[in-house]
Design a protein around this motif. Structure first.
Motif, PDB file in Angstrom:
ATOM      1  N   LEU A  28       0.857  -1.190   0.000  1.00 34.54           N
ATOM      2  CA  LEU A  28       0.000   0.000   0.000  1.00 34.54           C
ATOM      3  C   LEU A  28       0.888   1.233   0.000  1.00 34.54           C
ATOM      4  O   LEU A  28       1.857   1.299   0.756  1.00 34.54           O
ATOM      5  CB  LEU A  28      -0.863   0.029   1.259  1.00 34.54           C
ATOM      6  N   TYR A  29       0.535   2.185  -0.842  1.00 31.80           N
ATOM      7  CA  TYR A  29       1.296   3.426  -0.902  1.00 31.80           C
ATOM      8  C   TYR A  29       0.726   4.457   0.041  1.00 31.80           C
ATOM      9  O   TYR A  29      -0.471   4.495   0.278  1.00 31.80           O
ATOM     10  CB  TYR A  29       1.255   3.989  -2.323  1.00 31.80           C
ATOM     11  N   ARG A  30       1.595   5.312   0.533  1.00 29.48           N
ATOM     12  CA  ARG A  30       1.168   6.492   1.266  1.00 29.48           C
ATOM     13  C   ARG A  30       0.938   7.576   0.233  1.00 29.48           C
ATOM     14  O   ARG A  30       1.887   8.083  -0.346  1.00 29.48           O
ATOM     15  CB  ARG A  30       2.322   6.985   2.136  1.00 29.48           C
ATOM     16  N   VAL A  31      -0.297   7.881  -0.017  1.00 35.07           N
ATOM     17  CA  VAL A  31      -0.590   8.909  -1.005  1.00 35.07           C
ATOM     18  C   VAL A  31      -1.723   9.775  -0.471  1.00 35.07           C
ATOM     19  O   VAL A  31      -2.745   9.257  -0.038  1.00 35.07           O
ATOM     20  CB  VAL A  31      -1.024   8.270  -2.348  1.00 35.07           C
ATOM     21  N   PRO A  32      -1.555  11.095  -0.500  1.00 38.30           N
ATOM     22  CA  PRO A  32      -2.676  11.944  -0.091  1.00 38.30           C
ATOM     23  C   PRO A  32      -3.839  11.692  -1.038  1.00 38.30           C
ATOM     24  O   PRO A  32      -3.619  11.488  -2.237  1.00 38.30           O
ATOM     25  CB  PRO A  32      -2.144  13.371  -0.271  1.00 38.30           C
ATOM     26  N   SER A  85      -5.844  13.437  -2.573  1.00 35.57           N
ATOM     27  CA  SER A  85      -5.922  14.306  -3.747  1.00 35.57           C
ATOM     28  C   SER A  85      -4.989  13.830  -4.861  1.00 35.57           C
ATOM     29  O   SER A  85      -5.202  14.109  -6.028  1.00 35.57           O
ATOM     30  CB  SER A  85      -5.554  15.730  -3.339  1.00 35.57           C
ATOM     31  N   PRO A 104      -0.280  13.645   4.540  1.00 37.53           N
ATOM     32  CA  PRO A 104      -1.432  14.225   3.867  1.00 37.53           C
ATOM     33  C   PRO A 104      -1.979  15.388   4.685  1.00 37.53           C
ATOM     34  O   PRO A 104      -1.935  15.393   5.901  1.00 37.53           O
ATOM     35  CB  PRO A 104      -2.434  13.078   3.803  1.00 37.53           C
ATOM     36  N   LEU A 109       0.652   5.422   9.480  1.00 35.77           N
ATOM     37  CA  LEU A 109       1.177   4.975   8.185  1.00 35.77           C
ATOM     38  C   LEU A 109       1.253   6.094   7.171  1.00 35.77           C
ATOM     39  O   LEU A 109       1.691   5.886   6.064  1.00 35.77           O
ATOM     40  CB  LEU A 109       0.285   3.856   7.621  1.00 35.77           C
ATOM     41  N   GLU A 110       0.818   7.247   7.522  1.00 33.71           N
ATOM     42  CA  GLU A 110       0.912   8.415   6.652  1.00 33.71           C
ATOM     43  C   GLU A 110       0.231   8.225   5.303  1.00 33.71           C
ATOM     44  O   GLU A 110       0.764   8.590   4.270  1.00 33.71           O
ATOM     45  CB  GLU A 110       2.383   8.789   6.400  1.00 33.71           C
ATOM     46  N   PHE A 111      -0.925   7.592   5.305  1.00 29.27           N
ATOM     47  CA  PHE A 111      -1.615   7.493   4.031  1.00 29.27           C
ATOM     48  C   PHE A 111      -2.366   8.770   3.752  1.00 29.27           C
ATOM     49  O   PHE A 111      -2.883   9.388   4.654  1.00 29.27           O
ATOM     50  CB  PHE A 111      -2.606   6.319   4.051  1.00 29.27           C
TER      51      PHE A 111
END
Lengths: 469, 229
Positions: A47-51, A53, B210, B227-229
């Motif tokens: 799983l990626y950490r992606v905001p 948006s 985020p 986890l900083e998603f």
């Protein structure tokens, strides 16, 4: 819906085909995201950490990347291949399972105390060297195909959970890229990025891969980061930032001891002289000049030979270089051992020649293959030892086991049955299917010829070395 | 058989100091309970996300009636969390001075430490002289470099004071309307700290956290926490 928010304890994701995966626990975490074990254990999920948006863009890029990876010629390499993209809103993918494997970080994340016991429990010097040799072989496999791994770190490489296992597997296939297409991609894991990548001067390439590999190797063996000596460690955090940009001398710089490290395992215990040459070239001149770093092809043989040159301590169970007269972990004198020294029989000149005596294109010495056999258990001579050009092949040919001063020799491969032993009195004995018990108290010593006199072949000489008085 | 011991370098401290309003008004609407739960959850994340290189340390300064060090600065894994109780007035100024003193004391926050994180949580108006203490904090060498987070709880929070604490035109004061949002705020702080402890330069501003969207509903579950998603 890709992420099931209904349950607080359980996280589920769905792939593009609708298969649901229940994530059990985090296996490791890198610069971009985390890898999870999946219930049932047949696959793993990244799983990626992606905001939120940026999700759509990130998913599109990942999807293109995975399509490309699917066509790369890497089927024979230990890389967990991506199987399917995750559905929205998750950004990530399902990859092949890593049964019985854990992140390489297990070898570097030491406890604050009791470091020696932990180091030995996790396999000591010998297993560390063997695992690193396997990693180097895999990385060489990529580089020789013009591919760059990209984000090498202790979280992107997995290894056998069992402390005697020596398998490795790379997991972050989505960062693979072609060397020929200079990459602006600068994804790296903290402390493993090459100085030019951290400083933003370069994207990833084979030389940044090799830097990351060398950091992992140095840390795994010595428990010290090559750029974080006492100067950096005791100093303010700004100094650490300068260090990872390669602006300070490395910990074992022979000409500048300002950043020497009093911590960690002394290098003379865990780093062989030939390996130290590679570390010095990589972190000395190679720190500021990437082209001064030895290529990955310099590493496998030196790591494997270093592993083969270790002896097992019957007192503490640790392993150490057989060149030492006592165990560096518990001071017990070195036990008795047999040194299997390997030479080459030149059929034309009808004489023994030392091997390999050659230098690689970069002028680096190649180590002579050898194997130390102790009383801790059988050790195999592999194609790496017994065949010209058998470099790094792990295919077992002959098993060697030592009890007292008696060495048991047994053919493992079909080919080895036709090899022959030469006794100290000059008698010839075909290895065949039997078990040979040799009294190795020489000289003269027993020789094992891995071929016939009229052809070039390797010859193994068994030298018995009694316990250190 | 005695094994020889070798020392390994200790992780660099990454201090997190919470300034918590525990005045009497915090005892209503489950605010103090939510705050206790949120801090305890944050500690749990810090322990499970620890790395070899950065050791997250936590201190809690409370202000309710008097200002006090509720939890002296200590590694998260060594903290046994004792719940805070709410009563009395809101002596923020005294709490700010305690914090400045703690940050500038090199026996507490060593020179090896990464830039500290300061978190201010309040549901009302300070009732002591707080402007001079805030100036002192913002001007002190280390506190001025700290990463600062601020949360106002409920409609009576002094948003202007919280904004001045952030002292950053880009900074946003998080406004919590209920217990769930208090928890959410601390998850965001935890993420930011953990992200920093794992970053190439734990001293720098976290880049991949985020943006906090108070409107986001629903928890992402324990697995994703930190986890900083």
């Amino acid at each position: 819906m890709g992420i099931d928010m209904a349950s607080k304890r359980v996280l589920r994701v769905v792939d593009e085909r609708g298969t649901v995966y229940t994530l059990e626990r985090k296996l490791g975490e890198g610069g971009q995201g985390a890898v999870f074990r999946v219930a049932g254990g047949r696959v793993a999920v990244k799983l990626y950490r992606v905001p939120p948006s940026a999700g759509a863009v990130a998913r599109e890029r990942l999807s293109a990347k995975l399509r490309q990876v699917r066509h790369l010629p890497i089927d024979d390499l230990p890389i967990a291949r991506p199987l399917a993209m995750l559905a929205e809103p998750a950004v990530g993918y399902v990859m092949e399972r890593l049964t019985g494997m854990v992140p390489f970080a297990r070898m570097t994340d030491h406890p604050p105390d009791g470091v020696t016991a932990w180091y030995l429990e996790t396999g000591g010097v010998r297993r560390r060297l063997s695992l690193l040799a396997r990693m180097a072989v895999a990385l060489q496999g990529l580089h020789s195909r013009g591919l760059v791994f990209g984000d090498l770190s202790p979280n992107n490489v997995f290894l056998s959970e069992d402390h005697t296992g020596e398998e490795v597997c790379f997991i972050d296939a989505d960062n693979l890229c072609f060397e020929s297409q200079p990459s602006r991609n600068a994804v790296y894991t903290p402390f493993y990025g090459a100085p030019e990548v951290v400083a933003g001067r370069s994207g990833v390439n084979t030389l940044t891969d090799v830097h990351a590999f060398a950091v992992m190797a140095f840390e795994t063996l010595s428990l010290v980061h090559p750029f974080i000596g006492d100067w950096v460690s005791e100093g303010e955090p700004e100094l650490e930032e300068a260090a990872v940009r390669g602006e300070l001398p490395w910990v074992d710089d022979p000409g500048d001891d300002r950043n020497a490290a009093s911590q960690g395992i002394p290098r003379d215990i865990v780093v062989s002289p030939l390996l130290m040459d590679l570390f010095q070239a990589t972190f000395g001149p190679g720190r500021t000049r990437p082209t001064a770093r030895p290529g990955v092809e310099a590493w496998p043989e030196r790591l494997q030979t270093a592993a083969d040159a270790t002896v097992h301590c019957p007192e503490c169970g640790g392993t150490f270089y057989a060149s030492r007269s006592a165990c560096p972990w518990c001071d017990r004198p070195r036990p008795s051992m047999v040194l299997a020294r390997i030479r080459h029989w030149n059929a034309d000149r009808r004489e023994f020649v030392p091997i390999p005596g050659t230098r690689t294109t970069r002028g680096l010495k190649r180590p002579s293959p050898l194997l130390v056999v102790d009383e801790a258990g059988p050790r195999p001579l592999t194609r790496h030892h017994t065949h010209v050009g058998g470099r790094m092949s792990r295919e077992a040919q002959v098993d060697l086991a030592l009890v007292g001063r008696r060495l048991t020799v047994r053919a493992r491969s079909e080919a080895a049955r036709s090899w022959y032993l030469v006794s100290p009195d000059g008698g010839l004995h075909r290895l065949d299917t039997g078990e040979w018990v040799l009294d190795v108290q020489g000289p003269p010593w027993w020789d094992l010829h891995c071929g016939l006199t009229q052809e070039n072949h390797r010859v193994v000489t068994f030298t018995h070395v009694p316990e250190t008085p | 058989m005695a094994l020889k011991e070798f020392s390994v370098s200790a992780a660099r401290p990454l201090p997190v100091i919470l300034l918590a309003d525990v005045s009497g008004s915090m005892s209503v609407h489950g605010k103090i309970d939510a705050l206790n739960r949120a801090v305890s959850e944050m500690l749990h994340v810090f322990v499970s996300e620890g790395t070899n290189r950065a050791e997250i340390q936590v201190a809690v300064v409370t202000f309710g009636g008097t200002a006090a060090v509720h939890q002296p600065l200590a590694p998260a894994r060594e903290v046994t969390w004792e719940s805070m109780t709410a009563s009395g007035t809101t002596p923020l100024g005294a709490a700010l001075d305690l914090t400045t003193g703690m940050l500038e004391d090199k026996t507490i926050v060593t020179s090896r430490a990464y830039r500290p994180t300061l978190v201010l949580v309040s549901d009302g108006q300070p009732n002591d002289e707080w402007e001079a203490p805030l100036e002192r904090l913002l001007e002190s060498p280390r506190a001025s470099k700290a990463f600062r987070f601020a949360m106002g709880i409920g409609p009576d929070a002094d948003l202007d004071m919280l904004r001045r604490f952030l002292a950053d035109p880009e900074g946003r004061v998080f406004q919590a309307e209920d217990a769930r949002q208090i928890i959410e705020f601390f998850r965001w702080v935890s993420m930011s700290v953990v992200s920093r402890s794992r970053s190439a330069s734990p001293n720098a501003t976290p880049s991949n956290v985020p943006e906090l969207k108070p409107s986001v509903t629903g928890s992402t579950g324990d697995l994703l926490d930190g986890l900083e998603f």
